[in-house]
Scaffold this motif. Sequence first.
Motif, short mmCIF file in Angstrom:
data_model
loop_
_atom_site.label_atom_id
_atom_site.label_comp_id
_atom_site.label_asym_id
_atom_site.label_seq_id
_atom_site.Cartn_x
_atom_site.Cartn_y
_atom_site.Cartn_z
N VAL A 15 -66.57 -86.51 92.82
CA VAL A 15 -66.88 -85.25 92.25
C VAL A 15 -66.60 -85.15 90.73
N VAL A 16 -65.41 -85.42 90.45
CA VAL A 16 -65.13 -85.14 89.08
C VAL A 16 -65.91 -86.13 88.30
N ARG A 17 -66.03 -87.37 88.44
CA ARG A 17 -66.61 -88.37 87.66
C ARG A 17 -68.10 -88.01 87.41
N ASP A 18 -68.66 -87.35 88.52
CA ASP A 18 -70.05 -86.93 88.45
C ASP A 18 -70.11 -85.49 87.57
N LEU A 19 -69.36 -84.59 87.61
CA LEU A 19 -69.40 -83.64 86.97
C LEU A 19 -69.15 -84.08 85.31
N VAL A 20 -68.43 -85.05 85.12
CA VAL A 20 -68.33 -85.23 83.70
C VAL A 20 -69.59 -86.06 83.08
N GLU A 21 -70.30 -86.99 84.03
CA GLU A 21 -71.23 -87.47 83.64
C GLU A 21 -72.56 -86.44 83.43
N LEU A 22 -72.87 -85.49 84.34
CA LEU A 22 -73.55 -84.61 84.18
C LEU A 22 -73.39 -83.64 83.01
N SER A 23 -71.94 -83.31 82.69
CA SER A 23 -71.66 -82.62 81.71
C SER A 23 -72.09 -83.20 79.94
#
Length: 128
Positions: free
Chosen positions: A96-104
């Motif tokens: 979840v955190v990695r995905d949020l960083v990538e989308l951000s």
Amino acid sequence: MNDILATDLIYIFVFCMAGLAFAVGPFVAVYLLAPRMLRTTQQKTGQAIECGMDPIGDAWIRYSAVYYLYALVFVAFAVDVLYLIPVALVYGREFVVRDLVELSLFVGILSLVIIYAWKKGVFEWKRR
């Protein structure tokens, strides 16, 4: 094994024929359905005929380069939004955190593009 290969080739052939029909079909339909009198009138006058009315004035309108830049920015963001929707649906299952960083990061880079276009005056419509 050969039956599967033959079936796959049939599917590919049908798919190609359907694509060809969708590409050529509109041209054939227009040729068959267009009124015959309209074709001869257009050939005689050399004018474009639209909606059965004679054109008034020149058909060439000059658009500002800003219009094309605005359209380019719109197309770029439309494609990016089409990318974001499926990605947002798939992300968030494990990392979840990695995905949020990538989308951000992705949305942040897009935001930089908007800021750059804004500073260049793409969104200002100046009349002459």
